[in-house]
Design an enzyme around this catalytic site. Sequence first.
Site, PDB file in Angstrom:
ATOM      1  N   ASP A 136      10.854   6.478  -5.818  1.00 49.91           N
ATOM      2  CA  ASP A 136      10.427   5.372  -5.150  1.00 49.91           C
ATOM      3  C   ASP A 136      11.281   4.956  -3.868  1.00 49.91           C
ATOM      4  O   ASP A 136      12.575   5.119  -3.954  1.00 49.91           O
ATOM      5  CB  ASP A 136      10.373   4.299  -6.208  1.00 49.91           C
ATOM      6  CG  ASP A 136       9.133   4.141  -7.187  1.00 49.91           C
ATOM      7  OD1 ASP A 136       8.275   5.169  -6.936  1.00 49.91           O
ATOM      8  OD2 ASP A 136       9.045   3.524  -8.169  1.00 49.91           O
ATOM      9  N   ARG A 187       4.910   9.879  -0.197  1.00 52.62           N
ATOM     10  CA  ARG A 187       3.808   8.852  -0.632  1.00 52.62           C
ATOM     11  C   ARG A 187       4.142   7.606   0.557  1.00 52.62           C
ATOM     12  O   ARG A 187       5.289   7.110   0.619  1.00 52.62           O
ATOM     13  CB  ARG A 187       4.295   8.127  -1.728  1.00 52.62           C
ATOM     14  CG  ARG A 187       3.321   6.838  -2.183  1.00 52.62           C
ATOM     15  CD  ARG A 187       4.164   6.126  -3.201  1.00 52.62           C
ATOM     16  NE  ARG A 187       3.902   6.577  -4.498  1.00 52.62           N
ATOM     17  CZ  ARG A 187       4.943   6.313  -5.501  1.00 52.62           C
ATOM     18  NH1 ARG A 187       5.963   5.411  -5.355  1.00 52.62           N
ATOM     19  NH2 ARG A 187       4.765   6.880  -6.481  1.00 52.62           N
TER      20      ARG A 187
HETATM   21  C1  FAD Z   1       1.009   3.982  -5.992  1.00 59.68           C
HETATM   22  C2  FAD Z   1       1.899   3.007  -5.261  1.00 59.68           C
HETATM   23  C3  FAD Z   1       3.249   3.053  -4.895  1.00 59.68           C
HETATM   24  C4  FAD Z   1       3.981   2.094  -4.346  1.00 59.68           C
HETATM   25  N1  FAD Z   1       5.375   2.426  -4.160  1.00 59.68           N
HETATM   26  C5  FAD Z   1       6.175   1.729  -3.359  1.00 59.68           C
HETATM   27  C6  FAD Z   1       7.578   1.941  -2.973  1.00 59.68           C
HETATM   28  O1  FAD Z   1       8.162   3.064  -3.740  1.00 59.68           O
HETATM   29  N2  FAD Z   1       8.141   1.166  -2.401  1.00 59.68           N
HETATM   30  C7  FAD Z   1       7.785   0.024  -1.865  1.00 59.68           C
HETATM   31  O2  FAD Z   1       8.183  -0.648  -1.168  1.00 59.68           O
HETATM   32  N3  FAD Z   1       6.336  -0.347  -2.161  1.00 59.68           N
HETATM   33  C8  FAD Z   1       5.729   0.519  -2.702  1.00 59.68           C
HETATM   34  N4  FAD Z   1       4.320   0.190  -3.131  1.00 59.68           N
HETATM   35  C9  FAD Z   1       3.723  -1.207  -2.853  1.00 59.68           C
HETATM   36  C10 FAD Z   1       3.373  -1.321  -1.220  1.00 59.68           C
HETATM   37  O3  FAD Z   1       4.581  -1.142  -0.347  1.00 59.68           O
HETATM   38  C11 FAD Z   1       2.713  -2.399  -0.931  1.00 59.68           C
HETATM   39  O4  FAD Z   1       3.577  -3.630  -1.122  1.00 59.68           O
HETATM   40  C12 FAD Z   1       1.331  -2.794  -1.899  1.00 59.68           C
HETATM   41  O5  FAD Z   1       0.629  -1.370  -2.040  1.00 59.68           O
HETATM   42  C13 FAD Z   1       0.230  -3.781  -1.201  1.00 59.68           C
HETATM   43  O6  FAD Z   1      -0.069  -3.256  -0.137  1.00 59.68           O
HETATM   44  P1  FAD Z   1      -1.484  -2.583   0.514  1.00 59.68           P
HETATM   45  O7  FAD Z   1      -1.213  -1.426   1.098  1.00 59.68           O
HETATM   46  O8  FAD Z   1      -2.101  -2.699  -0.539  1.00 59.68           O
HETATM   47  O9  FAD Z   1      -2.155  -3.638   1.447  1.00 59.68           O
HETATM   48  P2  FAD Z   1      -2.213  -4.984   1.697  1.00 59.68           P
HETATM   49  O10 FAD Z   1      -2.642  -5.349   2.991  1.00 59.68           O
HETATM   50  O11 FAD Z   1      -1.032  -5.878   1.160  1.00 59.68           O
HETATM   51  O12 FAD Z   1      -3.451  -5.404   0.754  1.00 59.68           O
HETATM   52  C14 FAD Z   1      -4.719  -4.950   1.074  1.00 59.68           C
HETATM   53  C15 FAD Z   1      -5.659  -5.472  -0.028  1.00 59.68           C
HETATM   54  O13 FAD Z   1      -5.132  -4.947  -1.214  1.00 59.68           O
HETATM   55  C16 FAD Z   1      -5.398  -5.700  -2.540  1.00 59.68           C
HETATM   56  N5  FAD Z   1      -3.891  -6.154  -2.970  1.00 59.68           N
HETATM   57  C17 FAD Z   1      -2.859  -5.726  -2.403  1.00 59.68           C
HETATM   58  N6  FAD Z   1      -1.568  -5.996  -3.202  1.00 59.68           N
HETATM   59  C18 FAD Z   1      -2.388  -6.776  -4.222  1.00 59.68           C
HETATM   60  C19 FAD Z   1      -1.885  -7.442  -5.442  1.00 59.68           C
HETATM   61  N7  FAD Z   1      -0.532  -7.517  -5.904  1.00 59.68           N
HETATM   62  N8  FAD Z   1      -2.661  -7.908  -6.279  1.00 59.68           N
HETATM   63  C20 FAD Z   1      -3.956  -7.760  -6.198  1.00 59.68           C
HETATM   64  N9  FAD Z   1      -4.536  -7.105  -5.068  1.00 59.68           N
HETATM   65  C21 FAD Z   1      -3.650  -6.784  -4.284  1.00 59.68           C
HETATM   66  C22 FAD Z   1      -5.998  -7.258  -1.759  1.00 59.68           C
HETATM   67  O14 FAD Z   1      -7.417  -6.872  -2.120  1.00 59.68           O
HETATM   68  C23 FAD Z   1      -5.450  -7.151  -0.435  1.00 59.68           C
HETATM   69  O15 FAD Z   1      -6.325  -7.869   0.458  1.00 59.68           O
HETATM   70  C24 FAD Z   1       3.477   0.947  -3.854  1.00 59.68           C
HETATM   71  C25 FAD Z   1       2.144   0.707  -3.923  1.00 59.68           C
HETATM   72  C26 FAD Z   1       1.250   1.818  -4.575  1.00 59.68           C
HETATM   73  C27 FAD Z   1      -0.167   1.588  -4.475  1.00 59.68           C
END
Ligand code: FAD
Length: 312
Positions: A136, A187
Amino acid sequence: MLDSASKAFFHLLAQSKILKTLGSRYGMRRKTSFARRFIAGEDIHEAIEAAREVEARGLMHTLDLLGESVASLDEAYAATRQYVEVVDAIAKSGIGRGISLKLTQLGLDVDKATAVDNLRRILERAEPAEFFVRVDMENSPYTDVTLEIFETLWEHGHRSIGVVLQSALYRSEKDLARMNAIGASVRLVKGAYKEPKTVAYQRKADVDAAYLRMAKAMLVEGRHPAIATHDVAMIDAIKQFAREEHIAPDRFEFQMLYGIRRDLQARLVKDGYRTRVYIPFGREWFPYFMRRLGERPANVLFVARGILGEGD
Ligand SMILES: Cc1cc2nc3c(=O)[nH]c(=O)nc-3n(C[C@H](O)[C@H](O)[C@H](O)COP(=O)(O)OP(=O)(O)OC[C@H]3O[C@@H](n4cnc5c(N)ncnc54)[C@H](O)[C@@H]3O)c2cc1C
């Protein structure tokens, strides 16, 4: 901007010892407790059960034993031992073989060489059993050292490891070019941490635009690209790009977090896209949980309802 202000606020709350104590007492104690929406449970057996349910819905998974920022070598060794046990338990259970981990969990803040050794110990167990191990990405002070450790292991022939890049950081497009050039699986995420404007875009539109540019570069030049987002606009644009470029759906995968947008996960599976769920579990769930709240303040209402409904 509300987006980054809310991340900063929840980051601050995550440091609170009182909240952590209260949360740890109430958040997971019943099957219906509020933290269970995002965290599969506190032990590996609950995580394996969650993974079986995920597989039954046609999804793949990666299991994350929660923990980060350990402050002593003893804690780092303990986390490493636990990870080795997790690898053994997963292998024995017969579920899909993938784990995600954080380098600060393995002692990066205490001693870099020890963190590398600890990661090697986990790989020694995981690689012969054909696991995929995703490192991560943590906040920006760790970007350089995380990539450096990853590239060192890569040079030493480890091929069942992958890394994470955050589109929020200005530097990430260059990092991606390097990862694509060596053939490493990336990723792609937007980035979960509150970052200063010296290193990261502050506007969602800029983070999203970088996300799309990077996702396209990964689809064209990357190896096993993992597109990790719940953002429908991103997912739709990426699907369309793949169709236009004749990139088969089995050349990449989508990834989402446990408990978030299960409807979208199901739709992707139904449409024939490989989709993986990141399943976090373990006793150290509080910082992860707070990051999920900070991403979507509406989650706070969900938690508040859960706490009010808990009783004693
Ligand atoms: C498989 C995976 C691994 C990850 N690993 C890392 C990592 O190693 N390092 C790191 O910095 N980040 C990691 N993340 C987190 C990532 O950086 C984002 O913070 C997170 O995915 C929210 O961003 P989004 O792309 O969904 O878009 P956003 O624009 O934040 O959200 C889009 C839509 O997704 C839904 N959504 C998003 N977050 C939430 C929530 N918490 N609860 C409910 N609905 C939500 C909502 O409907 C929102 O409108 C990971 C995410 C995933 C999916």
